[in-house]
Design a protein around this motif. Structure first.
Motif, PDB file in Angstrom:
ATOM      1  N   VAL A  43       0.887  -1.178  -0.284  1.00 33.17           N
ATOM      2  CA  VAL A  43       0.221  -0.389  -0.041  1.00 33.17           C
ATOM      3  C   VAL A  43       0.727   1.436  -0.299  1.00 33.17           C
ATOM      4  O   VAL A  43       0.516   2.288  -0.305  1.00 33.17           O
ATOM      5  CB  VAL A  43      -1.222   0.076   1.157  1.00 33.17           C
ATOM      6  CG1 VAL A  43      -2.040   1.095   1.077  1.00 33.17           C
ATOM      7  CG2 VAL A  43      -1.660  -1.091   1.450  1.00 33.17           C
ATOM      8  N   LEU A  44       1.666   1.574   0.667  1.00 35.47           N
ATOM      9  CA  LEU A  44       2.473   2.648   0.824  1.00 35.47           C
ATOM     10  C   LEU A  44       3.185   2.525  -0.736  1.00 35.47           C
ATOM     11  O   LEU A  44       3.540   3.551  -1.166  1.00 35.47           O
ATOM     12  CB  LEU A  44       4.283   2.558   1.827  1.00 35.47           C
ATOM     13  CG  LEU A  44       4.065   2.733   3.738  1.00 35.47           C
ATOM     14  CD1 LEU A  44       5.088   1.724   4.623  1.00 35.47           C
ATOM     15  CD2 LEU A  44       3.106   3.172   3.938  1.00 35.47           C
ATOM     16  N   TRP A  45       4.015   1.851  -1.180  1.00 38.83           N
ATOM     17  CA  TRP A  45       4.420   1.414  -2.603  1.00 38.83           C
ATOM     18  C   TRP A  45       3.354   2.202  -3.987  1.00 38.83           C
ATOM     19  O   TRP A  45       3.578   2.998  -4.395  1.00 38.83           O
ATOM     20  CB  TRP A  45       4.806  -0.112  -2.881  1.00 38.83           C
ATOM     21  CG  TRP A  45       5.573   0.149  -4.499  1.00 38.83           C
ATOM     22  CD1 TRP A  45       6.226   0.997  -4.838  1.00 38.83           C
ATOM     23  CD2 TRP A  45       5.855  -1.100  -5.598  1.00 38.83           C
ATOM     24  NE1 TRP A  45       7.016   0.959  -6.211  1.00 38.83           N
ATOM     25  CE2 TRP A  45       6.685  -0.188  -5.866  1.00 38.83           C
ATOM     26  CE3 TRP A  45       5.628  -2.272  -5.311  1.00 38.83           C
ATOM     27  CZ2 TRP A  45       6.921  -1.433  -6.904  1.00 38.83           C
ATOM     28  CZ3 TRP A  45       6.054  -3.294  -6.028  1.00 38.83           C
ATOM     29  CH2 TRP A  45       6.579  -3.076  -7.364  1.00 38.83           C
ATOM     30  N   PHE A  56       5.475  10.727   2.828  1.00 40.04           N
ATOM     31  CA  PHE A  56       5.310   9.630   4.281  1.00 40.04           C
ATOM     32  C   PHE A  56       6.373   9.652   5.548  1.00 40.04           C
ATOM     33  O   PHE A  56       6.555   9.539   6.530  1.00 40.04           O
ATOM     34  CB  PHE A  56       5.688   8.223   4.119  1.00 40.04           C
ATOM     35  CG  PHE A  56       4.758   7.810   2.823  1.00 40.04           C
ATOM     36  CD1 PHE A  56       3.030   7.546   2.785  1.00 40.04           C
ATOM     37  CD2 PHE A  56       5.531   7.076   2.027  1.00 40.04           C
ATOM     38  CE1 PHE A  56       2.587   7.163   2.043  1.00 40.04           C
ATOM     39  CE2 PHE A  56       4.920   6.378   1.179  1.00 40.04           C
ATOM     40  CZ  PHE A  56       3.082   6.480   0.896  1.00 40.04           C
ATOM     41  N   ILE A  57       6.294  11.231   5.755  1.00 43.28           N
ATOM     42  CA  ILE A  57       7.112  12.087   7.443  1.00 43.28           C
ATOM     43  C   ILE A  57       5.878  11.763   7.659  1.00 43.28           C
ATOM     44  O   ILE A  57       4.989  12.454   7.935  1.00 43.28           O
ATOM     45  CB  ILE A  57       7.726  12.799   6.377  1.00 43.28           C
ATOM     46  CG1 ILE A  57       8.301  13.229   5.547  1.00 43.28           C
ATOM     47  CG2 ILE A  57       8.276  13.629   7.494  1.00 43.28           C
ATOM     48  CD1 ILE A  57       9.175  14.410   4.772  1.00 43.28           C
ATOM     49  N   HIS A  58       6.903  11.098   9.447  1.00 43.89           N
ATOM     50  CA  HIS A  58       5.543  11.114  10.271  1.00 43.89           C
ATOM     51  C   HIS A  58       6.929  12.114  11.643  1.00 43.89           C
ATOM     52  O   HIS A  58       8.826  11.530  11.899  1.00 43.89           O
ATOM     53  CB  HIS A  58       5.704   9.791  10.338  1.00 43.89           C
ATOM     54  CG  HIS A  58       4.724  10.145  12.244  1.00 43.89           C
ATOM     55  ND1 HIS A  58       3.849  10.569  11.981  1.00 43.89           N
ATOM     56  CD2 HIS A  58       4.783   9.467  12.781  1.00 43.89           C
ATOM     57  CE1 HIS A  58       2.855  10.744  13.301  1.00 43.89           C
ATOM     58  NE2 HIS A  58       4.309   9.039  14.379  1.00 43.89           N
ATOM     59  N   GLN A  59       6.475  13.114  12.383  1.00 42.12           N
ATOM     60  CA  GLN A  59       7.785  13.234  13.024  1.00 42.12           C
ATOM     61  C   GLN A  59       7.068  12.587  14.441  1.00 42.12           C
ATOM     62  O   GLN A  59       5.766  13.537  14.631  1.00 42.12           O
ATOM     63  CB  GLN A  59       8.018  14.959  13.496  1.00 42.12           C
ATOM     64  CG  GLN A  59       8.509  15.613  11.654  1.00 42.12           C
ATOM     65  CD  GLN A  59       8.378  16.441  11.791  1.00 42.12           C
ATOM     66  OE1 GLN A  59       8.705  17.614  12.947  1.00 42.12           O
ATOM     67  NE2 GLN A  59       9.492  17.346  11.071  1.00 42.12           N
ATOM     68  N   LEU A  77       9.832   7.565   3.881  1.00 40.59           N
ATOM     69  CA  LEU A  77      10.857   6.963   2.710  1.00 40.59           C
ATOM     70  C   LEU A  77      10.946   7.475   2.007  1.00 40.59           C
ATOM     71  O   LEU A  77      10.160   8.212   1.811  1.00 40.59           O
ATOM     72  CB  LEU A  77       9.015   6.272   2.683  1.00 40.59           C
ATOM     73  CG  LEU A  77       8.814   4.597   2.602  1.00 40.59           C
ATOM     74  CD1 LEU A  77       9.783   3.644   2.799  1.00 40.59           C
ATOM     75  CD2 LEU A  77       7.933   4.072   1.579  1.00 40.59           C
ATOM     76  N   ASP A  78      12.089   7.276   1.117  1.00 36.57           N
ATOM     77  CA  ASP A  78      11.946   7.224  -0.575  1.00 36.57           C
ATOM     78  C   ASP A  78      12.119   6.195  -0.979  1.00 36.57           C
ATOM     79  O   ASP A  78      11.431   5.189  -0.710  1.00 36.57           O
ATOM     80  CB  ASP A  78      13.673   8.238  -0.079  1.00 36.57           C
ATOM     81  CG  ASP A  78      14.465   7.284  -0.296  1.00 36.57           C
ATOM     82  OD1 ASP A  78      14.262   6.387   0.864  1.00 36.57           O
ATOM     83  OD2 ASP A  78      15.694   7.954  -0.238  1.00 36.57           O
ATOM     84  N   GLY A  79      12.766   6.918  -2.380  1.00 34.38           N
ATOM     85  CA  GLY A  79      12.658   5.372  -3.270  1.00 34.38           C
ATOM     86  C   GLY A  79      13.712   4.335  -2.968  1.00 34.38           C
ATOM     87  O   GLY A  79      13.643   2.580  -3.942  1.00 34.38           O
TER      88      GLY A  79
END
Length: 481
Positions: A43-45, A56-59, A77-79
């Protein structure tokens, strides 16, 4: 991102609450939740923007964890990390499937080790704070130590587990001191903040030494490779799959993520030394692989040879080398895992891993022989296989860097052809061996486990562009690129 972590921790709770008396229920529950985690990563992909970079940056604030106020913890997340996340979540359900017969005691604890290992691995690929990365990085040692030491297959499993633990921990100490050194110098451990700082060349040189020594043990480069063959030989099949498929990639991922972007001047300064040791790993690893008589040791030493191309590609500072390093790590993660699974199928039937006892398997185990042919061709970098793409770009970068370096790398590729074809020829052709009482071909479940690996290997070699384009887009931001 939050949903992914939720599914992961709920899966651990579900397996923890299952009764240890019913192995079939335990396996089913672990398999269901590991597959749910894998689909969550898909799903993230699916939601990933191929033109973007960090997503999808989360702090999370340090105060929320009742720790000193050092700023927010950033998960992103990056490639590059996306594909390593997919590789991790793909291999864990495979490990659950292949371990029911080989793990004869403490099955519930074994499954929990796998899930906690997955938590630490996912944390390594998603966190962008050096201190927390180190915590996840070191946390991996604990479940792997138990996997090898408790569920290993032979007498020296405890010794092998200590080999693995102390070698990798000793290397990681350098990384810890580097983090303290950077914090003392800059007052920060946040990756993005350090990425934007201009550290002095002298600071970069010392920091890169500590970071690279830590990751060189994990890759592993010569002479830090001693722990790997012993750990592979003694580990259960799931341990070997995790070791070859993911843990060896942590060193390459760390080099790519930290050594190159954070310390560009030092990366250029130390590149001749690192390229020399990388070429040494490729050539020496290939020579050592050619003389092995044990299945697992052969694949383990071939991993040393193949993974030597990763720091070589990174420290050429050429985009082809960087892309080739990432692609080769991903391809090797699937190929080496499938090879260890195939070796385990033979061991379960005949209880020996010595190559000399096997002959004529193409007559009695045609499905297995076909699978091993595809894996052997892929392992030597045959065209239309995923390894070919990674090795081609690595060779291209090596020749661009220096003609002599390219020549030695070609020599390593020739060695890979020798040991791959030699192994397949020795076990598959000729008359049936007198030492093997019976040969049963792959069962339906065994073939079902092998099939996804073969499909991915072929698909990655025929249509590599959907991976290459995303990797390239994420690497061109670097201060060197």
């Amino acid at each position: 991102m939050g949903l992914f972590w939720l599914v992961l921790f709920v899966g651990i709770i579900s397996v923890t609450g299952a009764s240890r008396e019913k192995r079939s229920v335990l396996k089913k529950r672990a398999l269901e939740w590991s597959m749910a985690i894998f689909f969550s990563s898909l799903v993230l992909w699916g939601g990933f923007d191929w033109e973007g970079h960090f997503q999808f940056i989360h702090q999370i604030e340090w105060e929320m964890l009742f720790i000193l106020d050092w700023g927010p913890i950033i998960f992103a997340l990056d490639g590059v990390s996306l594909f390593f996340l997919l590789l991790t979540t793909f291999l864990i359900p495979i490990c659950v499937l292949i371990s029911q017969k080989s793990i004869r005691f403490l099955f519930k604890e074994f499954l929990l080790c796998l899930f906690f290992l997955e938590v630490f691995l996912v944390g390594v690929f998603l966190v962008f704070d050096l201190l927390l990365f180190y915590i996840f990085f070191e946390g991996i040692l604990i479940p792997m130590f138990f996997l090898i030491g408790i569920w290993g297959s032979r007498e020296e499993k405890v010794r092998a587990s200590f080999y693995f633990f102390f070698f990798t921990f000793a290397g990681s100490v350098f990384f810890f001191f580097t983090i303290l050194f950077l914090y003392r110098t800059t007052g920060a451990t946040d990756y993005f903040l350090l990425l934007n700082l201009r550290l002095s060349p002298n600071v970069q040189k010392w920091a890169l030494i500590g970071v690279f020594l830590s990751f060189a043990v994990k890759i592993p480069l010569i002479p830090f490779h001693i722990w790997l063959p012993q750990a592979h030989v003694e580990a259960p099949v799931a341990g070997s799959v995790i070791l070859a498929g993911i843990l060896l990639k942590l060193g390459g991922y760390g080099v790519l993520r930290f050594s190159w972007p954070l310390f560009p001047a030092a990366s250029l300064y130390w590149s001749p030394v690192i390229v020399f040791f990388s070429v040494l790993a490729v050539v020496y690893g290939g020579l050592m692989t050619c003389r092995q008589v044990d299945f697992k040791r052969l694949v383990a030493y071939s991993s040393v040879a193949h993974m030597g191309l990763v720091p070589l590609g990174v420290f050429t500072h050429i985009i082809e080398g960087l892309v080739g390093a990432v692609f080769l790590m991903l391809a090797h993660g699937f190929v080496s895992s499938a090879l260890f699974i195939g070796i385990t199928y033979l061991y379960d039937r005949h209880h020996t891993r010595l190559i000399k006892y096997y002959r004529g398997l193409a007559l009695t185990m045609p499905l297995f022989a076909i699978s091993m042919l595809i894996l052997s061709l892929t392992n030597m970098g045959f065209p239309l296989s995923s390894n070919f793409v990674g090795e081609f770009f690595s060779l291209l970068a090596a020749f661009k860097y220096h003609l002599g370096v390219g020549g030695f790398v070609v020599l390593g590729v020739i060695f890979s052809v020798v040991y791959s074809l030699s192994l397949f020829n020795r076990i598959s052709f000729g008359g049936g061996s007198n030492y093997l009482l019976f040969n049963r071909d792959l069962s339906r479940q065994e073939a079902f486990v092998m099939l996804p690996f073969l499909v991915i290997i072929f698909f990655g070699g025929v249509v590599p562009f959907f991976i290459l384009d995303l990797i390239r887009n994420c690497l061109v931001f670097s201060p060197i690129g």
